[in-house]
Design a protein around this motif. Structure first.
Motif, mmCIF file in Angstrom:
data_model
loop_
_atom_site.group_PDB
_atom_site.id
_atom_site.type_symbol
_atom_site.label_atom_id
_atom_site.label_comp_id
_atom_site.label_asym_id
_atom_site.label_seq_id
_atom_site.Cartn_x
_atom_site.Cartn_y
_atom_site.Cartn_z
ATOM 1 N N LYS A 107 1.014 -2.832 6.940
ATOM 2 C CA LYS A 107 1.610 -1.771 7.758
ATOM 3 C C LYS A 107 3.112 -1.784 7.565
ATOM 4 O O LYS A 107 3.738 -2.838 7.579
ATOM 5 N N CYS A 108 3.691 -0.604 7.346
ATOM 6 C CA CYS A 108 5.146 -0.471 7.251
ATOM 7 C C CYS A 108 5.595 0.714 8.100
ATOM 8 O O CYS A 108 4.871 1.695 8.227
ATOM 9 N N THR A 109 6.768 0.602 8.631
ATOM 10 C CA THR A 109 7.412 1.727 9.298
ATOM 11 C C THR A 109 8.708 1.990 8.548
ATOM 12 O O THR A 109 9.515 1.073 8.368
ATOM 13 N N ALA A 110 8.865 3.231 8.091
ATOM 14 C CA ALA A 110 10.060 3.622 7.334
ATOM 15 C C ALA A 110 10.974 4.426 8.258
ATOM 16 O O ALA A 110 10.535 5.366 8.912
ATOM 17 N N TYR A 111 12.218 4.027 8.293
ATOM 18 C CA TYR A 111 13.248 4.748 9.033
ATOM 19 C C TYR A 111 14.171 5.352 7.990
ATOM 20 O O TYR A 111 14.718 4.628 7.152
ATOM 21 N N LEU A 112 14.316 6.662 8.017
ATOM 22 C CA LEU A 112 15.189 7.341 7.059
ATOM 23 C C LEU A 112 16.286 8.093 7.797
ATOM 24 O O LEU A 112 16.021 8.724 8.832
ATOM 25 N N ALA A 113 17.489 8.041 7.249
ATOM 26 C CA ALA A 113 18.601 8.783 7.834
ATOM 27 C C ALA A 113 18.358 10.282 7.713
ATOM 28 O O ALA A 113 18.809 11.054 8.558
ATOM 29 N N ASP A 114 17.616 10.689 6.681
ATOM 30 C CA ASP A 114 17.341 12.103 6.442
ATOM 31 C C ASP A 114 15.943 12.231 5.836
ATOM 32 O O ASP A 114 15.711 11.792 4.711
ATOM 33 N N LEU A 115 15.024 12.811 6.576
ATOM 34 C CA LEU A 115 13.642 12.916 6.103
ATOM 35 C C LEU A 115 13.485 13.790 4.864
ATOM 36 O O LEU A 115 12.466 13.717 4.186
ATOM 37 N N THR A 116 14.501 14.578 4.518
ATOM 38 C CA THR A 116 14.404 15.350 3.273
ATOM 39 C C THR A 116 14.459 14.426 2.052
ATOM 40 O O THR A 116 14.115 14.829 0.953
ATOM 41 N N GLU A 117 14.889 13.166 2.253
ATOM 42 C CA GLU A 117 14.925 12.185 1.168
ATOM 43 C C GLU A 117 13.604 11.426 1.016
ATOM 44 O O GLU A 117 13.483 10.537 0.169
ATOM 45 N N TRP A 118 12.607 11.818 1.809
ATOM 46 C CA TRP A 118 11.285 11.185 1.773
ATOM 47 C C TRP A 118 10.683 11.144 0.363
ATOM 48 O O TRP A 118 10.238 10.087 -0.078
ATOM 49 N N PRO A 119 10.642 12.256 -0.384
ATOM 50 C CA PRO A 119 10.056 12.198 -1.736
ATOM 51 C C PRO A 119 10.777 11.212 -2.661
ATOM 52 O O PRO A 119 10.122 10.480 -3.415
ATOM 53 N N ALA A 120 12.104 11.177 -2.609
ATOM 54 C CA ALA A 120 12.858 10.257 -3.470
ATOM 55 C C ALA A 120 12.598 8.806 -3.065
ATOM 56 O O ALA A 120 12.470 7.916 -3.922
ATOM 57 N N MET A 121 12.487 8.552 -1.778
ATOM 58 C CA MET A 121 12.182 7.205 -1.294
ATOM 59 C C MET A 121 10.776 6.797 -1.738
ATOM 60 O O MET A 121 10.560 5.693 -2.217
ATOM 61 N N ASN A 122 9.819 7.718 -1.597
ATOM 62 C CA ASN A 122 8.432 7.438 -1.980
ATOM 63 C C ASN A 122 8.281 7.093 -3.455
ATOM 64 O O ASN A 122 7.443 6.276 -3.824
ATOM 65 N N GLU A 123 9.083 7.720 -4.290
ATOM 66 C CA GLU A 123 9.011 7.464 -5.731
ATOM 67 C C GLU A 123 9.247 5.986 -6.032
ATOM 68 O O GLU A 123 8.531 5.378 -6.831
ATOM 69 N N VAL A 124 10.231 5.396 -5.376
ATOM 70 C CA VAL A 124 10.530 3.974 -5.574
ATOM 71 C C VAL A 124 9.498 3.116 -4.829
ATOM 72 O O VAL A 124 8.964 2.160 -5.384
ATOM 73 N N TYR A 125 9.218 3.456 -3.587
ATOM 74 C CA TYR A 125 8.298 2.692 -2.737
ATOM 75 C C TYR A 125 6.943 2.488 -3.425
ATOM 76 O O TYR A 125 6.436 1.376 -3.488
ATOM 77 N N ARG A 126 6.378 3.576 -3.955
ATOM 78 C CA ARG A 126 5.038 3.494 -4.562
ATOM 79 C C ARG A 126 5.000 2.564 -5.771
ATOM 80 O O ARG A 126 3.973 1.991 -6.082
ATOM 81 N N SER A 127 6.122 2.358 -6.451
ATOM 82 C CA SER A 127 6.142 1.505 -7.639
ATOM 83 C C SER A 127 5.930 0.020 -7.306
ATOM 84 O O SER A 127 5.695 -0.780 -8.199
ATOM 85 N N TYR A 128 5.981 -0.348 -6.041
ATOM 86 C CA TYR A 128 5.792 -1.738 -5.630
ATOM 87 C C TYR A 128 4.341 -2.073 -5.277
ATOM 88 O O TYR A 128 4.042 -3.198 -4.893
ATOM 89 N N PHE A 129 3.450 -1.096 -5.431
ATOM 90 C CA PHE A 129 2.044 -1.300 -5.086
ATOM 91 C C PHE A 129 1.164 -0.848 -6.243
ATOM 92 O O PHE A 129 1.530 0.035 -7.001
ATOM 93 N N THR A 130 -0.012 -1.473 -6.378
ATOM 94 C CA THR A 130 -0.913 -1.132 -7.478
ATOM 95 C C THR A 130 -2.239 -0.600 -6.957
ATOM 96 O O THR A 130 -2.642 -0.887 -5.822
ATOM 97 N N ASN A 131 -2.910 0.149 -7.809
ATOM 98 C CA ASN A 131 -4.263 0.623 -7.564
ATOM 99 C C ASN A 131 -4.430 1.374 -6.245
ATOM 100 O O ASN A 131 -5.474 1.290 -5.612
#
Length: 159
Positions: A107-131
């Motif tokens: 479980k993670c909770t993400a706090y973003l200063a600007d939710l419009t940056e969600w896609p850019a954050m997700n691009e990096v975040y997803r690279s740390y998990f497999t399958n």
């Protein structure tokens, strides 16, 4: 109708019930005491009044983590993606100090200063998990410490 052979007075019944309750209470298994928390400090003694992670039983609670380097509050430059990468590396290091990997996050909770940056954050975040084994997650827009763009707090399963 045949009269009952067993006749109990209210006092006798009350005594029998009380005796059964006492017997059950005395022979019931005792609850297991809660495990002692283990405070995890990958960088040595704490500088700030919190622990980067705390393990209680089979769960490890990772504190809110920023994209800072070292033990200070200096954010990596470059915005949301470099900060997210540093956040994930900081979480990875904290989990390693607990003997765990990123695959144990549940479980993670993400706090973003600007939710419009969600896609850019997700691009990096997803690279740390497999399958497709992503932790459950929530996201909140918030004002973050020191002008940070992203902060993550997580829970990991230790076993």
């Amino acid at each position: 109708m045949r009269p009952s052979r067993c006749r109990f007075s209210a006092v006798t019944l009350t005594a029998l019930v009380a005796s059964a309750l006492v017997t059950t209470a005395c022979t019931a298994p005792r609850p297991t005491p809660a495990p002692e928390p283990v405070f995890i400090h990958p960088d040595g003694p704490p500088v700030n009044p919190f622990s980067p992670a705390v393990r209680v039983g089979d769960l490890v609670f990772v504190s809110g983590t920023l994209g800072t380097t070292g033990t200070g509050l200096t954010l990596v430059p470059g915005g949301i993606q470099p900060e997210t990468r540093q956040v994930m590396e900081n979480i990875k290091r904290t989990l390693a100090a607990a003997g765990l990997g990123m695959d144990r996050l549940v479980k993670c909770t993400a706090y973003l200063a600007d939710l419009t940056e969600w896609p850019a954050m997700n691009e990096v975040y997803r690279s740390y998990f497999t399958n497709g084994r992503f932790p459950a997650r929530a996201a909140v827009q918030a004002t973050l410490l020191n002008g940070a763009r992203v902060e993550l707090e997580c829970i990991a399963a230790a076993r």
